[in-house]
Design a protein around this motif. Sequence first.
Motif, PDB file in Angstrom:
ATOM      1  N   VAL A  36     -69.213 -17.397  11.051  1.00 52.74           N
ATOM      2  CA  VAL A  36     -69.269 -17.002  12.467  1.00 52.74           C
ATOM      3  C   VAL A  36     -68.038 -17.530  13.181  1.00 52.74           C
ATOM      4  O   VAL A  36     -67.693 -18.713  13.057  1.00 52.74           O
ATOM      5  CB  VAL A  36     -70.539 -17.551  13.145  1.00 52.74           C
ATOM      6  N   VAL A  37     -67.370 -16.661  13.916  1.00 51.90           N
ATOM      7  CA  VAL A  37     -66.202 -17.057  14.694  1.00 51.90           C
ATOM      8  C   VAL A  37     -66.384 -16.593  16.134  1.00 51.90           C
ATOM      9  O   VAL A  37     -67.137 -15.671  16.421  1.00 51.90           O
ATOM     10  CB  VAL A  37     -64.885 -16.466  14.130  1.00 51.90           C
ATOM     11  N   GLU A  38     -65.678 -17.253  17.030  1.00 50.86           N
ATOM     12  CA  GLU A  38     -65.726 -16.914  18.446  1.00 50.86           C
ATOM     13  C   GLU A  38     -64.510 -16.055  18.785  1.00 50.86           C
ATOM     14  O   GLU A  38     -63.391 -16.379  18.379  1.00 50.86           O
ATOM     15  CB  GLU A  38     -65.708 -18.200  19.273  1.00 50.86           C
ATOM     16  N   VAL A  39     -64.720 -14.961  19.503  1.00 52.82           N
ATOM     17  CA  VAL A  39     -63.617 -14.041  19.791  1.00 52.82           C
ATOM     18  C   VAL A  39     -63.436 -13.884  21.299  1.00 52.82           C
ATOM     19  O   VAL A  39     -64.368 -14.068  22.061  1.00 52.82           O
ATOM     20  CB  VAL A  39     -63.851 -12.662  19.133  1.00 52.82           C
ATOM     21  N   TYR A  40     -62.215 -13.545  21.687  1.00 58.39           N
ATOM     22  CA  TYR A  40     -61.839 -13.417  23.094  1.00 58.39           C
ATOM     23  C   TYR A  40     -61.300 -12.009  23.342  1.00 58.39           C
ATOM     24  O   TYR A  40     -60.144 -11.710  23.043  1.00 58.39           O
ATOM     25  CB  TYR A  40     -60.761 -14.455  23.441  1.00 58.39           C
ATOM     26  N   PRO A  41     -62.116 -11.117  23.898  1.00 57.12           N
ATOM     27  CA  PRO A  41     -61.730  -9.715  24.031  1.00 57.12           C
ATOM     28  C   PRO A  41     -60.481  -9.454  24.865  1.00 57.12           C
ATOM     29  O   PRO A  41     -59.550  -8.785  24.412  1.00 57.12           O
ATOM     30  CB  PRO A  41     -62.948  -9.057  24.666  1.00 57.12           C
ATOM     31  N   VAL A  42     -60.439  -9.979  26.081  1.00 56.40           N
ATOM     32  CA  VAL A  42     -59.309  -9.682  26.975  1.00 56.40           C
ATOM     33  C   VAL A  42     -58.008 -10.201  26.402  1.00 56.40           C
ATOM     34  O   VAL A  42     -56.986  -9.512  26.400  1.00 56.40           O
ATOM     35  CB  VAL A  42     -59.558 -10.281  28.380  1.00 56.40           C
ATOM     36  N   PHE A  43     -58.018 -11.434  25.889  1.00 66.36           N
ATOM     37  CA  PHE A  43     -56.801 -12.022  25.343  1.00 66.36           C
ATOM     38  C   PHE A  43     -56.312 -11.255  24.115  1.00 66.36           C
ATOM     39  O   PHE A  43     -55.107 -11.117  23.895  1.00 66.36           O
ATOM     40  CB  PHE A  43     -57.030 -13.487  24.979  1.00 66.36           C
ATOM     41  N   ALA A  44     -57.233 -10.773  23.292  1.00 65.01           N
ATOM     42  CA  ALA A  44     -56.838 -10.007  22.109  1.00 65.01           C
ATOM     43  C   ALA A  44     -56.138  -8.715  22.511  1.00 65.01           C
ATOM     44  O   ALA A  44     -55.110  -8.348  21.936  1.00 65.01           O
ATOM     45  CB  ALA A  44     -58.056  -9.700  21.250  1.00 65.01           C
ATOM     46  N   LEU A  45     -56.678  -8.014  23.503  1.00 63.14           N
ATOM     47  CA  LEU A  45     -56.052  -6.767  23.956  1.00 63.14           C
ATOM     48  C   LEU A  45     -54.651  -7.027  24.516  1.00 63.14           C
ATOM     49  O   LEU A  45     -53.730  -6.234  24.320  1.00 63.14           O
ATOM     50  CB  LEU A  45     -56.924  -6.091  25.014  1.00 63.14           C
ATOM     51  N   ILE A  46     -54.486  -8.155  25.202  1.00 61.52           N
ATOM     52  CA  ILE A  46     -53.161  -8.513  25.723  1.00 61.52           C
ATOM     53  C   ILE A  46     -52.191  -8.734  24.573  1.00 61.52           C
ATOM     54  O   ILE A  46     -51.062  -8.228  24.568  1.00 61.52           O
ATOM     55  CB  ILE A  46     -53.251  -9.778  26.602  1.00 61.52           C
ATOM     56  N   GLN A  47     -52.625  -9.476  23.551  1.00 63.59           N
ATOM     57  CA  GLN A  47     -51.766  -9.776  22.411  1.00 63.59           C
ATOM     58  C   GLN A  47     -51.396  -8.526  21.630  1.00 63.59           C
ATOM     59  O   GLN A  47     -50.316  -8.429  21.058  1.00 63.59           O
ATOM     60  CB  GLN A  47     -52.456 -10.769  21.480  1.00 63.59           C
TER      61      GLN A  47
END
Length: 261
Positions: A182-193
């Motif tokens: 299980v990992v924690e993900v960050y939607p907004v930051f991923a789209l920016i990257q």
Amino acid sequence: MGGITPLLLLHSERLFTHPSCHASSTTGRHYLRGTLTGTSDTARPDVPAVCRVIWAEQPVVEILNARNDEDLLAAMRTADRTGLDSSIGWPVAFMSLLAAHQAGARLPARSRYAPHGGRDGLVRFTHRLTEDVAWKRTGAGQQRPLSVAADKLGIVAMRAVGLPECLAEAGPAVPRDGSGSVVEVYPVFALIQWGLAGKESYKGRKPEAFPVRAEILAGLGGGLGLSLSERVREQCTRGEHGLDALGRTDETGLHRRGKSW
């Protein structure tokens, strides 16, 4: 840090420039992401909450419904890796604050993360170092992460922290540092990257959000070489929940390939 290491691509390249995004050595492997947007969303059968990708020569993408925790856990148990769009823990300073308050002891001093940030020095109580580092390294500007201690995200985290514990009841313990299933993900930051975050929001049912979701969907699908069915495309453009689920599955798959920090 009081939670899982954030899953992000801290590179200048966009998603589609990573050749390793295309699965070749992971045939038959599953990566899954459960969207935890609150009980009111996941309790509704018409709101997709999970995206599952079966990686093979021709990856298969499914958008599933998760009406309750048991639905989420059933899907998570079929996956090699799950990405949860939720904090899975609270700031250490916040926990110390609560413990001191309950014991009637002296409260911990206010402080800020370097090099800057934090109204009245409260940021260490409201945000984990995980979120502060992710926010600053991605150049998100004013898009600071929601506070798991003092915002709506708190109720989501209360639910999220129970999922790894339930998984561990019938298997090995799930570490909170992102090294396990299980990992924690960050939607907004991923789209920016990935260069997929535009000026217009893809959230909600306003007419201008539909073409934004379609553009993001094209970027996600093209970046990982996914052939999406018409049903999946419709589910991802009709509302943000299906698209969020697919995006988090992409993050989880990239994390599995070592494309995180």
